[in-house]
Write an enzyme that holds these catalytic residues in place. Structure first.
Site, PDB file in Angstrom:
ATOM      1  N   THR A  35       0.826  -1.208   0.000  1.00 37.61           N
ATOM      2  CA  THR A  35       0.000   0.000   0.000  1.00 37.61           C
ATOM      3  C   THR A  35       0.865   1.264   0.000  1.00 37.61           C
ATOM      4  OG1 THR A  35      -0.085  -0.069   2.414  1.00 37.61           O
ATOM      5  CG2 THR A  35      -1.907  -1.115   1.230  1.00 37.61           C
ATOM      6  N   LEU A  38       5.073   3.731  -3.921  1.00 35.76           N
ATOM      7  CA  LEU A  38       5.548   3.136  -5.166  1.00 35.76           C
ATOM      8  C   LEU A  38       4.557   2.094  -5.676  1.00 35.76           C
ATOM      9  CD1 LEU A  38       8.106   3.294  -6.970  1.00 35.76           C
ATOM     10  CD2 LEU A  38       8.902   1.245  -5.797  1.00 35.76           C
ATOM     11  N   TYR A 149      15.222  -5.070   4.405  1.00 33.95           N
ATOM     12  CA  TYR A 149      15.503  -6.156   3.448  1.00 33.95           C
ATOM     13  C   TYR A 149      15.993  -7.435   4.112  1.00 33.95           C
ATOM     14  CZ  TYR A 149      15.243  -2.909  -0.503  1.00 33.95           C
ATOM     15  OH  TYR A 149      14.836  -2.015  -1.444  1.00 33.95           O
ATOM     16  N   LYS A 174      16.048   0.230  -4.895  1.00 33.06           N
ATOM     17  CA  LYS A 174      17.133   1.003  -4.321  1.00 33.06           C
ATOM     18  C   LYS A 174      16.609   1.858  -3.167  1.00 33.06           C
ATOM     19  CE  LYS A 174      17.232   5.138  -7.145  1.00 33.06           C
ATOM     20  NZ  LYS A 174      16.987   6.078  -6.081  1.00 33.06           N
ATOM     21  N   TYR A 205      15.424   3.165 -14.179  1.00 30.74           N
ATOM     22  CA  TYR A 205      15.838   3.809 -15.419  1.00 30.74           C
ATOM     23  C   TYR A 205      16.154   2.791 -16.506  1.00 30.74           C
ATOM     24  CZ  TYR A 205      15.166   8.659 -15.038  1.00 30.74           C
ATOM     25  OH  TYR A 205      14.529   9.873 -15.021  1.00 30.74           O
ATOM     26  N   LYS A 208      13.139   2.487 -18.588  1.00 32.12           N
ATOM     27  CA  LYS A 208      12.644   3.597 -19.410  1.00 32.12           C
ATOM     28  C   LYS A 208      12.858   3.180 -20.854  1.00 32.12           C
ATOM     29  CE  LYS A 208      12.097   6.754 -16.034  1.00 32.12           C
ATOM     30  NZ  LYS A 208      10.852   7.450 -15.713  1.00 32.12           N
ATOM     31  N   HIS A 267      21.111   5.456 -11.732  1.00 28.44           N
ATOM     32  CA  HIS A 267      20.474   5.655 -13.047  1.00 28.44           C
ATOM     33  C   HIS A 267      21.465   6.138 -14.114  1.00 28.44           C
ATOM     34  CE1 HIS A 267      17.031   5.161 -10.623  1.00 28.44           C
ATOM     35  NE2 HIS A 267      16.764   6.418 -10.341  1.00 28.44           N
ATOM     36  N   ARG A 370      22.589  12.109 -24.587  1.00 28.27           N
ATOM     37  CA  ARG A 370      22.802  12.773 -25.882  1.00 28.27           C
ATOM     38  C   ARG A 370      24.243  12.553 -26.319  1.00 28.27           C
ATOM     39  NH1 ARG A 370      23.873  19.114 -26.546  1.00 28.27           N
ATOM     40  NH2 ARG A 370      23.610  19.323 -28.780  1.00 28.27           N
ATOM     41  N   TRP A 618      58.832  27.428 -13.570  1.00 27.12           N
ATOM     42  CA  TRP A 618      59.874  26.994 -12.639  1.00 27.12           C
ATOM     43  C   TRP A 618      59.218  26.403 -11.406  1.00 27.12           C
ATOM     44  CZ3 TRP A 618      64.943  27.745 -14.172  1.00 27.12           C
ATOM     45  CH2 TRP A 618      65.146  28.611 -15.260  1.00 27.12           C
TER      46      TRP A 618
END
Ligand code: BG6
Length: 792
Positions: A35, A38, A149, A174, A205, A208, A267, A370, A618
């Site tokens: 619940t 995420l 965890y 993560k 990511y 994606k 990511h 890019r 120098w």
């Protein structure tokens, strides 16, 4: 037929088809944290979409769990599931039916104690037996804070492992640690209960769509890309994740992680590996992909503080104070913005900057990788007669566009003057709309633009891949630790730095623009924040960035370190130009140590018009190590400054500490040789500019307290002993320093505060503090002391 078997009916093309459950294998999915935010936003939807896509291959049951009793947890969970939507291509009648099935296959289960997990196991087993289902596997999705965890993994391992044969897969969100140590500890703990192949660490990511397609794109376009995907053709690569949201409400997380751990270590670094790794011969071979990824980690150059700029949006500190109940004078150094230049040691990528940048409270939300190609063409043909979009004179780029920003959908863009890409038409369609929209300096009509036939969010892309054990789109332990190993030293360095404060949103203006020159990354504009040391209250803070005053009877310049170094660099530049105008040459002597490194880097990144060709370099002092040694002062000058410009070899004068295959031996007369060279080349042995530092013990050059060298009057260059390693040194003497025309003493950092305060009013005392004996016979001495050293 049991009611469950009836449920497996699927409405296809208007006909209700019943798939015999016997042919399918059964998967139990357990969502722990069912619940949470995420789960509400993405995970249930991802599970639902996986179900709709795979129900003709597998049968499923879904268990949502939280620590709460079902009277509290269950209604919340069902409210989420009831709100689920199908992908746009699913007809609405079919969607209603699928959702209905999904709801019936889902149940709430309290998951708190080990008994709760045992109960769950019993429930799964009962269902399998009752329905005569063949078990394929159990998927536990842990959408809980990372500290839980190990506890959950222990319980799952103890109670919920399937009987021999079916798989167990545990998905982890993560953060996986916040530095190498913590990541290693967490990994070791988890490995006690789960095998490597059972852990699926999600980096969303990698789901994606534009990012997930980087490798297939490179693979399918191998022919066009192979000759140009390298340092000879690529100018730079930008991997960017800009966000408009801030960290409000998440400051307890953000204070521990900051932007680098939150999104760059994971990511953006994952994207970097996808762009740079060798394309696997077999694109579906997860092992080969992982191996190639590890090779990238092996070739990354260790980043230094000088490869990064950091910022923090203005309201962040107040949010931290409020949310974490800190004292009002609390000052957080956590960056909410970073721009970092990464370089690879590999023949393919040598010298290509990979610019990784991310931040909160920025002017727009956008993400992309890019690849900008070098501009090598000269177009003779007039603009009016050439076919614009194919012109070789326009920028050439390949962009993997995550979404948001001006182009509000995921896309892959290839400049038309590069090549027409081969795309998998089942998944990607060409976009011809919005021809006039400008992206990265070109109208969309200048690109081949492709977008996914069906847009999916990252979780909907990744979750089905867990079932297919496509492990390369998840982060394995080796990758994870390699990435932390790479980032941890820089994180440590950055934690000592104050980030530049930016207003947030559109008001940021060009405050966060940064320049990458060689390997040095620096903000393009000076810091607009006023920094005046608090102890010097005779100046008002309102209109000074750099404070001018006096120290020990000489001029004092003080400011924040970055500003101060910038000021020294421009003063030096001014003197150099004037001297060259007058005498055609400029003799500069520089010290070693950390403070001058900042100066060298500033000069390298901002002072292209410095009269480098007329400047003779120098050394003020040198450690008795070979010149290529990392501890050599000359090596530092070389790496941070000389290597960035074409300077005639005969202008460079390292100290001869390494002669006859030995270091600083009196009989080799290295010091005398250097003195002769000075006498021959430097008019009157008077340097035009000398940059000195001062140690916490008051030493300068390699002239240490109580050293006999301080009494040497007749020599220009001496061998001395340092109390710290490397002990043997070669140094200019006080007399030669004192006959220079300009001396700048650069002192930075809190550790110097004590000595700066002690020496402030004290008499000259060469024995005690050699720096106090730097008194020029006929030149100007200026102290450049940063605010940390001046006011602590
Ligand atoms: C998460 C970060 O991993 O990614 C968040 O923890 C960030 O700080 C989020 O906001 C951005 O993801 P997306 O999918 O919205 O771009």
């Amino acid at each position: 037929m049991t009611p469950r078997q009836v449920l497996y009916g699927l409405f296809v093309g208007g006909l209700l088809q019943i798939f015999p459950t016997e042919c399918k294998t059964h998967i139990s999915v357990v969502l722990v944290g069912a619940t949470g935010d995420l789960a509400r936003k993405y995970l249930w939807r991802g599970l639902f979409q996986m179900y709709t896509e795979q129900l003709d291959i597998h049968s499923f049951s879904f268990y949502g769990g939280t620590r709460l009793h079902s009277t509290e947890g269950s209604p919340v969970m069902y409210e989420i599931i009831k709100g689920l939507t199908c992908l746009p291509n699913v007809p609405s009648v079919k969607c209603v039916m699928l959702k209905d099935q999904f709801i019936k296959l889902s149940q709430y289960h309290q998951l708190n104690t080990v008994e709760d997990y045992s109960d769950l196991d019993r429930k799964i087993d009962e269902l399998l037996t009752q329905e005569g289902l063949k078990e394929e596997g159990r998927l536990f999705y842990l959408s809980v804070p990372a500290f839980a965890y190990v506890d959950i993994a222990t319980k799952v391992n103890a109670t919920c492992r399937p009987q021999k044969g079916p798989w167990l897969r545990v998905v982890l969100e993560k953060p996986f640690g916040h530095n190498l140590d913590s990541a290693q500890r967490l990994a070791e703990e988890l490995q006690k209960f789960l095998r490597e192949e059972e852990m699926y660490r999600i980096d969303h990511y990698l789901g994606k769509q534009a990012i997930a397609y980087i490798l297939p794109f490179r693979h399918d376009n191998h022919q066009a890309l192979e000759p140009i995907w390298n340092q000879h053709h690529i100018e730079r690569v930008e991997i960017v994740m800009k966000e408009t949201v801030d960290a409000k409400g998440r400051t307890s997380f953000y204070e521990q992680y900051g932007v680098v751990c939150d999104v760059i270590q994971n990511h953006l670094t994952e994207i970097l590996t996808l762009v740079t790794m060798e394309t696997p011969a077999n694109i579906s071979d997860s092992e080969e992909i992982h191996r190639n990824k590890m090779r990238v980690y092996g070739s990354l150059q260790k980043p230094s503080r000088r490869n990064a700029v950091i910022g923090q949006y203005q309201a962040y500190n107040a949010e931290v104070v409020q949310e974490l109940q800190k004292l009002v004078n609390y000052r957080s150094n956590v960056p909410t913005f970073a721009g970092i230049g990464i370089f690879l040691d590999s023949p393919q990528w040598d010298g290509v900057p990979f610019i990784l940048s991310a931040g909160k409270a920025l002017d727009e939300r956008v993400g992309y990788a890019r690849i900008l190609f070098k501009d090598k063409a000269f177009c003779l043909q007039s603009e009016s007669t050439r076919k614009a979009e194919f012109s070789q004179c326009k920028p050439k780029q390949v962009i993997f566009y995550v979404g948001h920003g001006d182009l509000n959908f995921p896309a892959i863009l290839v400049s038309r003057n590069l090549f027409k890409p081969v795309m998998n038409s089942a998944n990607w369609k060409q976009v011809t709309e919005f021809p006039h929209l400008h992206l990265f300096g070109l109208p969309l009509s200048d690109y081949y633009v492709y977008t996914p036939v069906q847009q999916k969010d990252a979780y909907a892309v990744l979750i089905p891949q867990i079932l297919q054990a496509k492990r390369d789109v998840f982060v394995n332990t080796k990758d994870l630790l390699a990435s932390w190993k790479f980032w941890t030293p820089l994180l440590k360095d950055l934690s000592q730095e104050s980030p530049r404060i930016y207003p947030g949103g559109l008001q940021n203006g060009n405050n966060l623009d940064f320049t990458v020159a060689g390997t040095v990354v620096s903000f393009s504009s000076p810091d607009p924040v006023v920094i005046v040391p608090s102890s010097l209250n005779h100046q008002t803070a309102s209109d000074y960035k750099v404070l001018e005053s006096s120290y020990r009877g000489n001029r004092l310049v003080s400011a924040g370190t970055e500003e101060l170094v910038a000021r020294l660099a421009s003063d030096l530049h001014r003197v150099a130009e004037a001297t060259v105008r007058r005498s055609g040459k400029f003799h500069l002597a520089v010290s070693g140590g950390l403070s001058p490194v900042a100066l060298f880097q500033r000069l390298a990144s901002h002072h292209y018009t410095f009269p480098w060709k007329q400047t003779h370099f120098w050394m003020v002092d040198e450690r008795c190590v070979p010149l290529h040694d990392a501890k050599s002062n000359f090596r530092s000058l070389h790496d941070h400054l000389l290597a960035h410009f074409r300077i005639p070899y005969m202008n460079i004068h390292p100290m001869p500490v390494h002669m006859n295959r030995r270091l600083c031996v009196e009989e080799d007369h290295g010091a005398d040789l250097y003195a002769n060279e000075i006498m021959t080349l430097v008019n009157g042995s008077s340097f035009d500019f000398v940059v000195l530092g001062a140690g916490t013990d008051g030493h300068t050059a390699s002239l240490f307290p109580n050293s006999q060298a301080l009494a040497q009057k007749g020599k220009l260059v001496l061998l001395t002993e340092s109390p710290v390693k490397p002990h043997q040194r070669m140094t200019l003497s006080l007399p030669v320093i004192n006959q220079s025309k300009n001396v700048a003493v650069l002192i930075t950092g809190k550790s110097k505060h004590l000595i700066v305060s002690k020496m402030n009013k004290a008499e000259e005392n060469s024995e005690k503090w050699p720096i106090t004996s730097v008194q020029l016979s006929d030149g100007e001495l200026v102290w450049y002391i940063d605010s940390d050293a001046l006011s602590g």
